[in-house]
Design a protein around this motif. Structure first.
Motif, PDB file in Angstrom:
ATOM      1  N   ILE A  81      -0.991  29.018  52.172  1.00 44.88           N
ATOM      2  CA  ILE A  81      -2.282  29.028  51.613  1.00 44.88           C
ATOM      3  C   ILE A  81      -2.582  27.515  50.806  1.00 44.88           C
ATOM      4  O   ILE A  81      -3.581  27.341  50.604  1.00 44.88           O
ATOM      5  N   GLU A  82      -1.470  26.815  50.439  1.00 47.31           N
ATOM      6  CA  GLU A  82      -1.706  25.417  50.033  1.00 47.31           C
ATOM      7  C   GLU A  82      -1.618  24.509  51.120  1.00 47.31           C
ATOM      8  O   GLU A  82      -1.839  23.222  50.948  1.00 47.31           O
ATOM      9  N   GLY A  83      -1.585  24.924  52.557  1.00 51.56           N
ATOM     10  CA  GLY A  83      -2.038  24.030  53.591  1.00 51.56           C
ATOM     11  C   GLY A  83      -0.801  23.754  54.373  1.00 51.56           C
ATOM     12  O   GLY A  83      -0.724  23.079  55.356  1.00 51.56           O
ATOM     13  N   THR A  84       0.428  24.081  54.289  1.00 60.02           N
ATOM     14  CA  THR A  84       1.724  23.820  55.032  1.00 60.02           C
ATOM     15  C   THR A  84       1.586  24.439  56.176  1.00 60.02           C
ATOM     16  O   THR A  84       0.844  25.437  56.263  1.00 60.02           O
ATOM     17  N   GLN A  85       2.020  24.168  57.283  1.00 56.88           N
ATOM     18  CA  GLN A  85       2.089  24.864  58.719  1.00 56.88           C
ATOM     19  C   GLN A  85       3.419  25.457  58.943  1.00 56.88           C
ATOM     20  O   GLN A  85       3.522  25.847  60.084  1.00 56.88           O
ATOM     21  N   ALA A 208      -2.154  37.825  33.430  1.00 56.46           N
ATOM     22  CA  ALA A 208      -1.526  36.518  33.257  1.00 56.46           C
ATOM     23  C   ALA A 208      -1.698  35.830  34.482  1.00 56.46           C
ATOM     24  O   ALA A 208      -1.649  34.600  34.322  1.00 56.46           O
ATOM     25  N   HIS A 209      -1.843  36.312  35.544  1.00 58.93           N
ATOM     26  CA  HIS A 209      -1.823  35.514  36.883  1.00 58.93           C
ATOM     27  C   HIS A 209      -3.258  34.771  36.648  1.00 58.93           C
ATOM     28  O   HIS A 209      -3.202  33.522  36.812  1.00 58.93           O
ATOM     29  N   VAL A 210      -4.360  35.556  36.229  1.00 55.33           N
ATOM     30  CA  VAL A 210      -5.744  34.918  36.193  1.00 55.33           C
ATOM     31  C   VAL A 210      -5.706  33.829  35.084  1.00 55.33           C
ATOM     32  O   VAL A 210      -6.098  32.641  35.482  1.00 55.33           O
ATOM     33  N   GLN A 211      -4.898  34.160  34.034  1.00 53.91           N
ATOM     34  CA  GLN A 211      -5.026  33.083  32.780  1.00 53.91           C
ATOM     35  C   GLN A 211      -4.096  31.865  33.427  1.00 53.91           C
ATOM     36  O   GLN A 211      -4.546  30.658  32.912  1.00 53.91           O
ATOM     37  N   PHE A 212      -3.019  31.977  33.890  1.00 59.80           N
ATOM     38  CA  PHE A 212      -2.314  30.765  34.267  1.00 59.80           C
ATOM     39  C   PHE A 212      -3.242  30.072  35.383  1.00 59.80           C
ATOM     40  O   PHE A 212      -3.236  28.675  35.240  1.00 59.80           O
ATOM     41  N   GLU A 213      -3.916  30.694  36.306  1.00 60.28           N
ATOM     42  CA  GLU A 213      -4.474  29.836  37.341  1.00 60.28           C
ATOM     43  C   GLU A 213      -5.883  29.231  36.596  1.00 60.28           C
ATOM     44  O   GLU A 213      -6.244  28.047  37.048  1.00 60.28           O
ATOM     45  N   THR A 214      -6.181  29.787  35.660  1.00 58.23           N
ATOM     46  CA  THR A 214      -7.477  29.262  34.808  1.00 58.23           C
ATOM     47  C   THR A 214      -6.812  27.990  34.064  1.00 58.23           C
ATOM     48  O   THR A 214      -7.723  27.000  34.010  1.00 58.23           O
ATOM     49  N   ILE A 215      -5.819  28.124  33.223  1.00 57.42           N
ATOM     50  CA  ILE A 215      -5.202  27.070  32.730  1.00 57.42           C
ATOM     51  C   ILE A 215      -4.737  25.855  33.536  1.00 57.42           C
ATOM     52  O   ILE A 215      -5.017  24.400  33.221  1.00 57.42           O
ATOM     53  N   HIS A 216      -4.238  26.334  34.817  1.00 61.31           N
ATOM     54  CA  HIS A 216      -4.032  25.256  35.816  1.00 61.31           C
ATOM     55  C   HIS A 216      -3.053  24.046  35.311  1.00 61.31           C
ATOM     56  O   HIS A 216      -3.482  22.861  35.236  1.00 61.31           O
ATOM     57  N   PRO A 217      -1.996  24.506  34.740  1.00 64.16           N
ATOM     58  CA  PRO A 217      -1.311  23.307  33.884  1.00 64.16           C
ATOM     59  C   PRO A 217      -0.624  22.167  34.508  1.00 64.16           C
ATOM     60  O   PRO A 217      -0.187  21.240  34.040  1.00 64.16           O
ATOM     61  N   PHE A 218      -0.400  22.212  35.895  1.00 64.50           N
ATOM     62  CA  PHE A 218       0.606  21.162  36.663  1.00 64.50           C
ATOM     63  C   PHE A 218      -0.569  20.591  37.501  1.00 64.50           C
ATOM     64  O   PHE A 218      -1.571  20.889  37.599  1.00 64.50           O
ATOM     65  N   ILE A 219      -0.394  19.310  37.767  1.00 64.12           N
ATOM     66  CA  ILE A 219      -0.961  18.497  38.818  1.00 64.12           C
ATOM     67  C   ILE A 219      -0.911  19.100  40.072  1.00 64.12           C
ATOM     68  O   ILE A 219      -1.989  19.332  40.792  1.00 64.12           O
ATOM     69  N   ASP A 220       0.163  19.846  40.524  1.00 65.06           N
ATOM     70  CA  ASP A 220       0.155  20.362  41.660  1.00 65.06           C
ATOM     71  C   ASP A 220       1.180  21.619  41.742  1.00 65.06           C
ATOM     72  O   ASP A 220       2.198  21.578  40.660  1.00 65.06           O
ATOM     73  N   GLY A 221       0.975  22.552  42.583  1.00 68.66           N
ATOM     74  CA  GLY A 221       1.929  23.476  42.684  1.00 68.66           C
ATOM     75  C   GLY A 221       1.360  24.916  41.827  1.00 68.66           C
ATOM     76  O   GLY A 221       2.078  25.819  41.664  1.00 68.66           O
ATOM     77  N   ASN A 222       0.362  24.826  41.274  1.00 68.70           N
ATOM     78  CA  ASN A 222      -0.302  25.750  40.359  1.00 68.70           C
ATOM     79  C   ASN A 222      -0.376  27.288  41.110  1.00 68.70           C
ATOM     80  O   ASN A 222      -0.133  28.296  40.405  1.00 68.70           O
ATOM     81  N   GLY A 223      -0.904  27.107  42.254  1.00 66.99           N
ATOM     82  CA  GLY A 223      -1.129  28.292  43.167  1.00 66.99           C
ATOM     83  C   GLY A 223      -0.077  29.185  43.391  1.00 66.99           C
ATOM     84  O   GLY A 223       0.425  30.408  43.092  1.00 66.99           O
ATOM     85  N   ARG A 224       1.209  28.336  43.713  1.00 68.48           N
ATOM     86  CA  ARG A 224       2.555  28.960  43.942  1.00 68.48           C
ATOM     87  C   ARG A 224       3.158  29.448  42.961  1.00 68.48           C
ATOM     88  O   ARG A 224       3.800  30.522  42.767  1.00 68.48           O
ATOM     89  N   ILE A 225       3.180  28.747  41.798  1.00 65.68           N
ATOM     90  CA  ILE A 225       3.756  29.192  40.517  1.00 65.68           C
ATOM     91  C   ILE A 225       3.010  30.461  40.056  1.00 65.68           C
ATOM     92  O   ILE A 225       3.476  31.417  39.407  1.00 65.68           O
ATOM     93  N   GLY A 226       1.761  30.366  39.986  1.00 66.71           N
ATOM     94  CA  GLY A 226       0.807  31.508  39.568  1.00 66.71           C
ATOM     95  C   GLY A 226       1.128  33.023  40.173  1.00 66.71           C
ATOM     96  O   GLY A 226       1.237  33.909  39.953  1.00 66.71           O
ATOM     97  N   ARG A 227       1.570  32.833  41.597  1.00 65.01           N
ATOM     98  CA  ARG A 227       1.880  33.796  42.414  1.00 65.01           C
ATOM     99  C   ARG A 227       3.221  34.221  41.974  1.00 65.01           C
ATOM    100  O   ARG A 227       3.593  35.445  42.344  1.00 65.01           O
TER     101      ARG A 227
END
Length: 386
Positions: A81-85, A208-227
């Motif tokens: 989802i984040e673009g790796t192959q 909590a998943h929606v709220q975390f994705e909304t806060i987006h607290p990190f520079i990178d890795g937010n999607g993976r941590i949120g999941r």
């Protein structure tokens, strides 16, 4: 229910461009969730499916054999989802110190996801709450190699980011400014830990998943941590003994709907529409996981019946097949460790399993350092990811 905007906008600068960032209101939603009608029906269906998933140990001789591969499938899908192959086979080859067929950074990122999930579950079992400390430790594990090392591992971001669009004032979403992150996370941490009131685990994971994705607290890795947050919440609550619920396949398949509903929560306060999607994701994913476990169990039983044709080698081949059921990509050294058989015996049995029965396949094409795959096993795991 359309509650209206679930937070407020504040002016900020991102990439040198003036824009409006969104700061979410604390959970739980106000007014309270309307769990009735079709939402209640589909929530019940999701809970039934979760119960079947938690009972998966009754379907397999050892649930950990399934967990090993299933966790890795989730790592692959979440990272894609984040673009790796990287594929499942690439990851398992990498873990066998083989050469994956994709850039090394890609497969390292997927391997780090496995490590991050394992660490999160370990900390929860040690009695740690889902907190800033746990979250940043998991994030650090996620970002320890590959491209992540330069992306603030284990640290909340200190600058403004935006999502979508080539400039911030045309972004699809601008999360809170860095100086709001601590307060936003503190409120979410309280909600996750049932302060001041308790929330049912499935609803908690969804919100909590929606709220975390909304806060987006990190520079990178937010999607993976949120999941990752979803199975961690369910394991901590005791809904699942093992972290076997992974929604990345469902989210990837319905990606446009997923992002639309996240934004709809922010702009309209329609948490119920998101919950309908989320509980459907749980039901579909849990039912698929149970079906996969049953198919793998049936595959092993059928293949073991075929081993009688190998005569004197059938006993050794049975041990090798059991080892491959635990780790479906292996080299001879790993199989020696797993079975206690000699390399020569394993080599003969593998030749028979490949050439006579077609159960295993050699992946490298080399004469030395060969790596073997239980191909039908991997094919079953990959079925719903195509």
């Amino acid at each position: 229910m359309h509650r209206g905007i679930t937070g407020f906008y504040t002016p900020t600068i991102a990439g040198g461009i003036a824009c409006q960032a969104f700061v979410p209101a604390p959970l739980p939603p106000q007014p309270a969730l309307d769990i009735s009608g079709k939402l209640q029906t589909r929530l019940n269906e999701a809970l039934i499916a979760l119960g079947r998933l938690d009972a998966i140990s009754t379907l397999l001789p050892d649930a950990k054999l399934f967990l090993y591969s299933y966790v890795r499938k989730e790592a692959v899908m979440s990272s894609q989802i984040e673009g790796t192959q990287s594929s499942l086979s690439d990851l398992m080859l990498y873990e066998m110190e083989g050469v994956p067929g994709v850039p090394m950074d890609d497969v390292q990122e997927v391997s780090c996801y496995v490590n991050a999930l394992t660490l999160g579950v370990q900390r929860i079992r040690e009695g740690h709450p889902i907190s800033f400390r746990l979250l940043t430790e998991v994030h650090q594990a996620l970002m320890t190699s590959g491209r992540g090392t330069q992306r603030g591992p284990g640290e909340f971001r200190r600058n403004q980011v935006w999502i979508g669009g080539h400039r911030a004032d045309e972004a699809s979403f601008v999360p809170p400014p860095a100086n709001h992150i601590a307060d936003c996370w503190a409120a979410l941490e309280q909600f996750i830990n049932d302060v001041p009131e308790q929330t049912a685990p499935v609803l908690k994971a969804a919100l909590a998943h929606v709220q975390f994705e909304t806060i987006h607290p990190f520079i990178d890795g937010n999607g993976r941590i949120g999941r990752l947050l979803i199975p961690l919440i369910l394991v901590e609550a005791g809904v699942l003994k093992e972290p076997l619920l992974y929604l990345s396949v469902f989210f990837k398949r319905h990606r446009d709907t997923y992002y639309r509903l996240l934004q709809q929560v922010r702009t309209d306060g329609d948490w119920e529409a998101w919950l309908l999607f989320f509980v459907d994701a749980i039901a579909a994913t849990a039912n698929q996981a149970v079906a996969t476990a049953q198919a793998l169990n049936q595959l092993l039983a059928q293949d073991k019946l075929r081993l009688a044709a190998l005569g004197r080698l059938s006993g050794s081949a049975t041990q090798i097949l059991d080892a491959l059921f635990a780790h479906p990509i292996a080299n001879i050294g790993a199989l020696v460790t797993a079975t206690g058989l000699t390399p020569a015996t394993i080599g003969k049995a593998l030749d028979a399993l490949q050439l006579e029965l077609g159960i295993v396949h050699e992946l490298t094409g080399q004469k030395r350092n060969r790596v073997y795959a239980y191909r039908a096993y991997i094919d079953i795991l990959n079925q719903e990811t195509q």
